[in-house]
Design a protein around this motif. Structure first.
Motif, PDB file in Angstrom:
ATOM      1  N   LEU A 111       0.742  -1.268   0.066  1.00 24.66           N
ATOM      2  CA  LEU A 111       0.117  -0.161   0.043  1.00 24.66           C
ATOM      3  C   LEU A 111       0.817   1.435  -0.100  1.00 24.66           C
ATOM      4  CD1 LEU A 111      -2.835  -1.011   2.537  1.00 24.66           C
ATOM      5  CD2 LEU A 111      -3.219  -0.677   0.154  1.00 24.66           C
ATOM      6  N   LEU A 163       1.819   1.888  -3.479  1.00 25.02           N
ATOM      7  CA  LEU A 163       0.764   2.102  -4.163  1.00 25.02           C
ATOM      8  C   LEU A 163       0.460   3.607  -4.059  1.00 25.02           C
ATOM      9  CD1 LEU A 163      -1.778   1.216  -5.862  1.00 25.02           C
ATOM     10  CD2 LEU A 163      -2.806   0.814  -3.883  1.00 25.02           C
ATOM     11  N   THR A 201       0.204   6.178  -7.078  1.00 23.30           N
ATOM     12  CA  THR A 201      -1.061   6.860  -7.496  1.00 23.30           C
ATOM     13  C   THR A 201      -0.957   8.369  -7.365  1.00 23.30           C
ATOM     14  OG1 THR A 201      -2.219   5.014  -6.116  1.00 23.30           O
ATOM     15  CG2 THR A 201      -3.425   7.058  -6.722  1.00 23.30           C
ATOM     16  N   TYR A 258      -2.057  -2.581  -7.186  1.00 24.12           N
ATOM     17  CA  TYR A 258      -3.136  -2.768  -6.312  1.00 24.12           C
ATOM     18  C   TYR A 258      -3.725  -4.206  -6.564  1.00 24.12           C
ATOM     19  CZ  TYR A 258      -7.885  -2.130  -4.400  1.00 24.12           C
ATOM     20  OH  TYR A 258      -8.743  -2.396  -3.370  1.00 24.12           O
ATOM     21  N   ASP A 301     -12.401  -0.870  -0.912  1.00 20.28           N
ATOM     22  CA  ASP A 301     -12.145  -1.667  -2.152  1.00 20.28           C
ATOM     23  C   ASP A 301     -13.135  -1.188  -3.523  1.00 20.28           C
ATOM     24  OD1 ASP A 301     -11.093  -3.494  -3.792  1.00 20.28           O
ATOM     25  OD2 ASP A 301     -12.881  -4.748  -3.858  1.00 20.28           O
ATOM     26  N   ASP A 346     -11.629   0.212  -6.769  1.00 22.52           N
ATOM     27  CA  ASP A 346     -11.667  -0.522  -7.961  1.00 22.52           C
ATOM     28  C   ASP A 346     -12.813  -1.098  -8.308  1.00 22.52           C
ATOM     29  OD1 ASP A 346      -9.805  -1.656  -9.999  1.00 22.52           O
ATOM     30  OD2 ASP A 346      -9.863  -3.429  -8.976  1.00 22.52           O
ATOM     31  N   VAL A 378      -6.933   5.990  -1.407  1.00 23.55           N
ATOM     32  CA  VAL A 378      -5.785   4.846  -1.592  1.00 23.55           C
ATOM     33  C   VAL A 378      -4.767   5.470  -0.197  1.00 23.55           C
ATOM     34  CG1 VAL A 378      -3.099   4.248  -2.227  1.00 23.55           C
ATOM     35  CG2 VAL A 378      -5.405   4.449  -3.855  1.00 23.55           C
TER      36      VAL A 378
END
Length: 689
Positions: free
Chosen positions: A458, A461, A465, A491, A505, A509, A554
């Motif tokens: 994460l 990520l 991002t 991800y 989530d 996504d 995120v």
């Protein structure tokens, strides 16, 4: 289905023709010698032989069904080898006997006429019974190989009907056939089929544990050939050759085929160089015919007080009754359906020492609390069977396979005290696999390792991002597309499935399915919303709020995840559910919003699954050492198929994959999911006593 029917059609045609020819010759000889009154004796022997063959098939089917999984593999493997032996012997016998079959049978008929009715019944019974038993055994093997009965049974039925028609034509002198050539051609075909049955039988023995080398593969073509395609199915159905075969299977197949085919072909060539012997035999038979024709009809058997139908009925009924008794005894081992009490006070009441084999227990909750109940090894706690959520006053069946060892019941009432019943000791059975129970503490280490993996992922990520967010803010949408793919794959590799990241989530996504305005809906956010805009020509100004929202979500996930409640029992589910989502959404194209990168996401999902399997490996190896090697092979097959779609210019879109390649990928993923399916059950948290 016809590919599964062909081997049975061949055996039905060949065995049916062989038995039919024998019966035709018997009947023709009796009619020619003026003994029509003796025909019922032939049909009695034929009927008894058919009854024996059908009864044998029933015993094979119903007794094998009651064995444990490993015992069934061993049983099937041994009988496959026996079937190969029968067919091999039959092929060589018919090669030797095709020229003189008629003369030999006529001589036997003459001897039987002189000895009385019993000898004639026995002659026809033995002549047809051997072929019938071989047919039953070989057909049972083919049904087991195919995994279903319709194709093999239909093929055998067509073969038998055709053989009956050919024999009738021969009997009526309406059809002439070169029997030597016929049995030579079908002999070659049956040797090839028998080689495949040998290979299948060896694989059964490997899977049963009786023979080693089950993980030593000679080849694995599943990454290049679709096992579900028509051509692969045809080859497997007719020759029992599969896309994946062990070294032992290949060696056994080739050795049998080379040795037996060489001996058979050499014997055929040798037989062609000595036609005089066949003619001499035919000449002797002709003289026997004349002698028989000149002889007076043998006196019929003296009439007795018993009805004429008594003996035929008894001969047909005896094998049926014996088979029924065998099946009943086998079923009796599993069908007592003893009622066993489940409660804190009466746990295991009604449980007595069971017989080995599959058993059905009626579990009745006599207490006042909902309860779980396990059939366990009292020393190790290993579980042989279980029922969850058994309500007070209700009864549910629990089916378990019993082998040699100690057994007891463990009753675990909700909010009550766990109780284990007195143990019983069973002898005379085989070894039965049990599941070693998993406690919540056993999953603590794997869960901590997985959470650490996600925490680090994460953090990466978030950086990716934020870079994507900066691309959109700066209006560099070409770079944003590349950075979008990098972040999205990161991800996808974290294993988000079935609520792993709670509500976030869906925001990060989520798909537009179910939204009123689909991709244009204001509630459609996250990676897929940004993908839609980037690949549908939306401006940087339109996409800026989408990128900002994604970066914020995120960041929030990175903050919330360390404190998020995570049920340890959910961890084994992820090993199956990540790729289940992949098959349902990625490999159907349901999530594609224009980038055509579903296969890249599939590759990332594989990476997430591998991470889960890595942290769970110690627990899995302890409970099923063969599981992960099988799963690893499946992961490699799927991974290779996905990687082949990554070209220098980028990822191939799912809809641009060739149809065969897409079928292979779907088939390999489906098989991998089947291989992963036992993991949740193996690692299910069970309450201890």
């Amino acid at each position: 289905m016809w590919d599964e029917a062909f081997p049975s059609f061949l055996i039905g045609l060949r065995e049916g023709l062989e038995a039919g020819l024998i019966v035709s010759i018997l009947v023709a000889t009796l009619v020619r010698f003026g003994h029509k009154a003796r025909l019922p004796q032939v049909w009695t022997g034929v009927a008894a032989a058919i009854a024996l063959s059908l009864s044998f098939g029933a015993v094979l089917t119903f007794t094998a069904a009651n064995l444990s999984g490993h015992a069934q593999e061993a049983f099937g493997g041994v009988l496959s080898l026996i079937a190969v032996g029968f067919v091999t012997a039959m092929v060589f016998w018919m090669r030797r006997s095709a020229r003189t079959l008629s003369a030999e049978l006529k001589e036997k008929v003459q001897a039987s006429l002189a000895m009385g009715a019993g000898a004639l019944v026995l002659t026809s019974f033995l002549a047809v019974g051997r072929e019938g038993l071989e047919t039953s055994l070989f057909l049972w093997t083919n049904v087991r190989t195919a995994g279903e009965s319709t194709g093999p049974l239909l093929g055998a039925a067509v073969g038998l009907v055709l053989s009956a028609g050919l024999c009738w034509g021969l009997y009526r002198r309406a059809l002439k056939m070169n029997l030597t050539r016929f049995f030579t051609i079908t002999g070659v075909g049956l040797i090839v089929v028998a080689a495949g049955v040998l290979g299948y039988g060896l694989r059964d023995l490997q899977e049963s544990g009786l023979v080693g080398g089950g993980s030593s593969y000679a080849f694995d073509l599943s990454g290049h050939l679709d096992a579900s395609s028509w051509y692969a199915t045809l080859v497997q159905g007719t020759l029992n050759l599969t896309v994946t075969m062990t070294v032992l299977q290949v060696v056994g197949y080739l050795a049998y085929l080379c040795i037996v085919m060489t001996l058979f072909v050499e014997g055929v060539r040798g037989g062609k160089t000595a036609p005089a012997a066949g003619k001499a035999a035919q000449g002797e038979a002709t003289q026997g015919e004349k002698a028989g024709a000149a002889a007076p009809e043998a006196a019929g058997p003296a009439r007795s007080g018993r009805p004429r139908w008594a003996v035929p009925t008894a001969l047909v009924a005896v094998p049926v009754v014996v088979a029924g008794a065998v099946i009943a005894v086998s079923d009796g081992k599993q069908g007592s359906s003893a009622t066993v009490s489940v409660s804190e006070q009466e746990c295991g009441k009604g449980f007595s020492t069971p017989l080995p084999g599959q058993q059905v227990f009626q579990m009745h909750n006599t207490g006042d609390k909902v309860s779980e109940v396990y059939l366990v090894n009292p020393a190790s706690g290993a579980v042989y069977g279980e029922i969850e959520g058994l309500a007070p006053g209700t009864t549910r069946a629990l089916t378990a396979t019993i082998g040699s060892g100690d057994y007891a019941w463990r009753c675990v009432p909700t909010g009550g005290t766990s109780v284990t019943s007195a143990a019983v000791h069973v002898t005379g059975g085989g070894q039965v696999k049990a599941v070693k129970p998993v406690a919540e503490d056993d999953l603590k280490g794997p869960l901590d390792a997985y959470k650490d993996y996600v925490d680090k992922g994460l953090a990466t990520l978030l950086t990716q991002t934020q870079k994507l967010q900066a691309d959109v803010h700066g209006g560099d949408l070409a770079t944003a597309k590349a950075d979008w793919l990098t972040a999205h794959l990161q991800y996808a590799s974290l294993g988000a499935a079935y609520g792993t990241f709670a509500d976030l989530d869906g925001k990060i996504d989520g798909r537009p399915d179910g939204l009123a305005d689909k991709a244009q809906d204001k509630d459609f956010t996250g990676f897929l919303r940004l993908e839609y805009g980037l690949w549908h020509g939306q401006s940087a100004a339109d996409l800026t709020p989408v990128a900002d929202q994604l970066a914020a979500d995120v960041a929030k996930l990175g903050q919330d995840f360390p404190g998020q409640d995570f049920d340890p029992g959910d961890l084994p589910l992820r090993a199956h559910e990540i790729l289940e989502n992949t098959l349902q959404f990625e490999l159907t194209g349901d999530t594609d919003q224009g980038s055509g990168t579903n296969l890249a996401t599939t590759q990332a999902n594989l990476a997430g699954t591998r991470e889960l399997l890595t942290v769970l490996q110690p627990l899995l190896d302890e409970r099923d050492p063969q599981l992960l090697p099988r799963v690893d092979a499946g992961m490699k097959r799927v991974g290779d198929l996905v990687a082949s779609a990554h070209k220098p210019e980028g990822w191939t879109a799912l809809e641009q994959l060739p149809a065969d390649a897409r079928r292979q990928l779907n088939g390999a993923t489906g098989q991998l999911l089947e291989d992963l399916a036992p993991i949740p059950a193996l690692l299910e948290i069970r309450k201890a006593a």
